[in-house]
Design a protein around this motif. Structure first.
Motif, PDB file in Angstrom:
ATOM      1  N   UNK A 199      12.570  24.074 -21.384  1.00 41.22           N
ATOM      2  CA  UNK A 199      11.897  22.908 -21.968  1.00 41.22           C
ATOM      3  C   UNK A 199      11.413  21.962 -20.881  1.00 41.22           C
ATOM      4  N   UNK A 200      12.219  21.790 -19.824  1.00 44.91           N
ATOM      5  CA  UNK A 200      11.806  20.936 -18.713  1.00 44.91           C
ATOM      6  C   UNK A 200      10.571  21.516 -18.035  1.00 44.91           C
ATOM      7  N   UNK A 201      10.566  22.820 -17.822  1.00 46.28           N
ATOM      8  CA  UNK A 201       9.410  23.460 -17.194  1.00 46.28           C
ATOM      9  C   UNK A 201       8.151  23.262 -18.028  1.00 46.28           C
ATOM     10  N   UNK A 202       8.277  23.397 -19.345  1.00 41.56           N
ATOM     11  CA  UNK A 202       7.112  23.246 -20.217  1.00 41.56           C
ATOM     12  C   UNK A 202       6.574  21.822 -20.202  1.00 41.56           C
ATOM     13  N   UNK A 203       7.471  20.832 -20.245  1.00 40.42           N
ATOM     14  CA  UNK A 203       6.998  19.447 -20.277  1.00 40.42           C
ATOM     15  C   UNK A 203       6.399  19.061 -18.931  1.00 40.42           C
ATOM     16  N   UNK A 204       6.904  19.629 -17.847  1.00 34.53           N
ATOM     17  CA  UNK A 204       6.319  19.360 -16.534  1.00 34.53           C
ATOM     18  C   UNK A 204       4.907  19.933 -16.458  1.00 34.53           C
ATOM     19  N   UNK A 205       4.728  21.151 -16.951  1.00 32.75           N
ATOM     20  CA  UNK A 205       3.398  21.758 -16.944  1.00 32.75           C
ATOM     21  C   UNK A 205       2.432  20.987 -17.832  1.00 32.75           C
ATOM     22  N   UNK A 206       2.957  20.457 -18.936  1.00 27.57           N
ATOM     23  CA  UNK A 206       2.103  19.707 -19.859  1.00 27.57           C
ATOM     24  C   UNK A 206       1.666  18.373 -19.270  1.00 27.57           C
ATOM     25  N   UNK A 207       2.614  17.674 -18.641  1.00 27.72           N
ATOM     26  CA  UNK A 207       2.308  16.344 -18.114  1.00 27.72           C
ATOM     27  C   UNK A 207       1.637  16.388 -16.751  1.00 27.72           C
ATOM     28  N   UNK A 208       1.873  17.473 -15.991  1.00 29.14           N
ATOM     29  CA  UNK A 208       1.328  17.566 -14.632  1.00 29.14           C
ATOM     30  C   UNK A 208       0.741  18.967 -14.417  1.00 29.14           C
ATOM     31  N   UNK A 209      -0.335  19.280 -15.100  1.00 28.13           N
ATOM     32  CA  UNK A 209      -0.883  20.645 -15.016  1.00 28.13           C
ATOM     33  C   UNK A 209      -1.367  21.032 -13.633  1.00 28.13           C
ATOM     34  N   UNK A 210      -1.752  20.066 -12.826  1.00 29.49           N
ATOM     35  CA  UNK A 210      -2.276  20.382 -11.492  1.00 29.49           C
ATOM     36  C   UNK A 210      -1.221  20.381 -10.410  1.00 29.49           C
ATOM     37  N   UNK A 211       0.063  20.322 -10.806  1.00 27.74           N
ATOM     38  CA  UNK A 211       1.130  20.244  -9.800  1.00 27.74           C
ATOM     39  C   UNK A 211       2.189  21.309 -10.106  1.00 27.74           C
ATOM     40  N   UNK A 212       1.922  22.551  -9.785  1.00 25.38           N
ATOM     41  CA  UNK A 212       2.869  23.627 -10.100  1.00 25.38           C
ATOM     42  C   UNK A 212       4.183  23.529  -9.337  1.00 25.38           C
ATOM     43  N   UNK A 213       4.188  22.774  -8.238  1.00 24.22           N
ATOM     44  CA  UNK A 213       5.410  22.669  -7.434  1.00 24.22           C
ATOM     45  C   UNK A 213       6.375  21.610  -7.955  1.00 24.22           C
ATOM     46  N   UNK A 214       5.945  20.836  -8.933  1.00 25.18           N
ATOM     47  CA  UNK A 214       6.756  19.695  -9.379  1.00 25.18           C
ATOM     48  C   UNK A 214       8.097  20.136  -9.966  1.00 25.18           C
ATOM     49  N   UNK A 215       8.090  21.198 -10.756  1.00 22.67           N
ATOM     50  CA  UNK A 215       9.330  21.661 -11.378  1.00 22.67           C
ATOM     51  C   UNK A 215      10.371  22.011 -10.316  1.00 22.67           C
ATOM     52  N   UNK A 216       9.952  22.701  -9.269  1.00 20.53           N
ATOM     53  CA  UNK A 216      10.878  23.063  -8.188  1.00 20.53           C
ATOM     54  C   UNK A 216      11.376  21.825  -7.456  1.00 20.53           C
ATOM     55  N   UNK A 217      10.494  20.842  -7.278  1.00 21.68           N
ATOM     56  CA  UNK A 217      10.902  19.613  -6.600  1.00 21.68           C
ATOM     57  C   UNK A 217      11.942  18.863  -7.417  1.00 21.68           C
ATOM     58  N   UNK A 218      11.779  18.869  -8.735  1.00 18.98           N
ATOM     59  CA  UNK A 218      12.756  18.189  -9.598  1.00 18.98           C
ATOM     60  C   UNK A 218      14.121  18.851  -9.483  1.00 18.98           C
ATOM     61  N   UNK A 219      14.153  20.177  -9.546  1.00 20.42           N
ATOM     62  CA  UNK A 219      15.424  20.887  -9.443  1.00 20.42           C
ATOM     63  C   UNK A 219      16.048  20.700  -8.057  1.00 20.42           C
ATOM     64  N   UNK A 220      15.225  20.683  -7.019  1.00 18.23           N
ATOM     65  CA  UNK A 220      15.745  20.483  -5.666  1.00 18.23           C
ATOM     66  C   UNK A 220      16.347  19.085  -5.525  1.00 18.23           C
ATOM     67  N   UNK A 221      15.664  18.103  -6.073  1.00 17.75           N
ATOM     68  CA  UNK A 221      16.190  16.743  -6.022  1.00 17.75           C
ATOM     69  C   UNK A 221      17.477  16.628  -6.828  1.00 17.75           C
ATOM     70  N   UNK A 222      17.535  17.321  -7.967  1.00 19.58           N
ATOM     71  CA  UNK A 222      18.736  17.288  -8.809  1.00 19.58           C
ATOM     72  C   UNK A 222      19.938  17.880  -8.087  1.00 19.58           C
ATOM     73  N   UNK A 223      19.711  18.798  -7.152  1.00 21.67           N
ATOM     74  CA  UNK A 223      20.831  19.383  -6.410  1.00 21.67           C
ATOM     75  C   UNK A 223      21.527  18.351  -5.535  1.00 21.67           C
ATOM     76  N   UNK A 224      20.846  17.245  -5.233  1.00 21.23           N
ATOM     77  CA  UNK A 224      21.449  16.196  -4.427  1.00 21.23           C
ATOM     78  C   UNK A 224      22.524  15.433  -5.195  1.00 21.23           C
ATOM     79  N   UNK A 225      22.496  15.539  -6.510  1.00 28.09           N
ATOM     80  CA  UNK A 225      23.453  14.792  -7.333  1.00 28.09           C
ATOM     81  C   UNK A 225      24.892  15.174  -7.010  1.00 28.09           C
ATOM     82  N   UNK A 226      25.114  16.432  -6.655  1.00 31.32           N
ATOM     83  CA  UNK A 226      26.470  16.898  -6.384  1.00 31.32           C
ATOM     84  C   UNK A 226      27.018  16.349  -5.071  1.00 31.32           C
ATOM     85  N   UNK A 227      26.172  15.757  -4.268  1.00 36.13           N
ATOM     86  CA  UNK A 227      26.627  15.215  -2.992  1.00 36.13           C
ATOM     87  C   UNK A 227      27.271  13.854  -3.101  1.00 36.13           C
TER      88      UNK A 227
END
Length: 260
Positions: A199-227
């Motif tokens: 669902x996150x991937x779909x909403x990212x594609x819907x809101x930011x169609x010209x930014x395919x890397x955004x979903x990966x950036x969100x998940x990468x940033x979320x990995x910082x939460x465990x620190x």
């Protein structure tokens, strides 16, 4: 001169602090010495790992943080899939995810804060604390290093400028973590996480169609939460409010209390 901490190379200082002070003063020849040749100003460690800090505006920031925490627990309670899980799984997931969820809440609400060094305790107070409150003295205190990690994480999320839907689905992927130990419904939780990620991937594609890397950036940033450790969050934002109470127990009471 480098003002960084020499903790890792300061064995002589720890083994013979009097000799270290005398030699240091002979080399520097600086002011601030008393009649015995001791430096009158106490040494303060500049290492971020050792520098203990506290909030500059505790009353305001703690109030904002408490509001975010209430919204965090309410978000979990309002998820039908979460309520379908066994109570033991709910407890395990809450224990695992409340801190990352809280940080996401801080980011979404754009709660900013400043910290300052904790005043150095007198020798008498340290002695009394060691004798009377030793368990409390052993608790992890907020350090500049920990706060720097938290602030870096928040700034990364602010730079992404997530929409409310992106935050909601990202929180879903954080809550339903199948890697939490001893889950009774581990496969169900894994399926819920996959659904949230899709669902996150779909909403990212819907809101930011010209930014395919955004979903990966969100998940990468979320990995910082465990620190960022839950104990840092507890001591920094909630210890001034709850005193010696156990924050996790308070969260459980909030979670399983079905009154709105």
């Amino acid at each position: 001169m480098d003002s960084g901490c020499s903790c890792s190379s300061g064995r002589d200082r720890l083994l013979n602090p009097i000799l270290y002070n005398i030699l240091s003063q002979m080399e520097s020849g600086g002011p601030g010495q008393d009649a015995l040749g001791n430096n009158s100003a106490p040494h303060r460690c500049n290492c971020e790992v050792r520098r203990t800090v506290c909030l500059v505006r505790p009353s305001e920031v703690c109030k904002e943080a408490s509001a975010v925490l209430v919204k965090t627990v309410r978000f979990m309670r309002n998820l039908p899939a979460f309520n379908q899980l066994p109570p033991g799984d709910q407890y395990a997931l809450l224990k695992s995810c409340w801190a990352p969820l809280f940080i996401l809440g801080l980011a979404q609400e754009r709660v900013d804060f400043d910290v300052t060094d904790v005043p150095a305790d007198s020798m008498l107070k340290k002695i009394l604390l060691n004798r009377q409150e030793r368990p409390e003295a052993e608790k992890e205190q907020p350090t500049m290093a920990g706060v720097s990690k938290l602030k870096c994480c928040l700034k990364k999320f602010w730079s992404l400028d997530l929409s409310p839907k992106e935050y909601a689905y990202l929180k879903g992927t954080t809550i339903f973590n199948p890697d939490v130990a001893e889950l009774q419904a581990g496969l169900f939780v894994e399926g819920l996480q996959q659904e949230a990620q899709h669902a996150l991937s779909e909403v990212v594609q819907l809101l930011h169609p010209g930014r395919p890397e955004r979903f990966a950036r969100i998940l990468l940033t979320a990995s910082m939460l465990q620190g960022v450790t839950p104990s840092l969050i507890t001591e920094l934002f909630f210890r001034p409010v709850i005193g010696q109470a156990n924050l996790l127990e308070l969260l459980l009471d909030m979670l399983f209390c079905r009154n709105p």
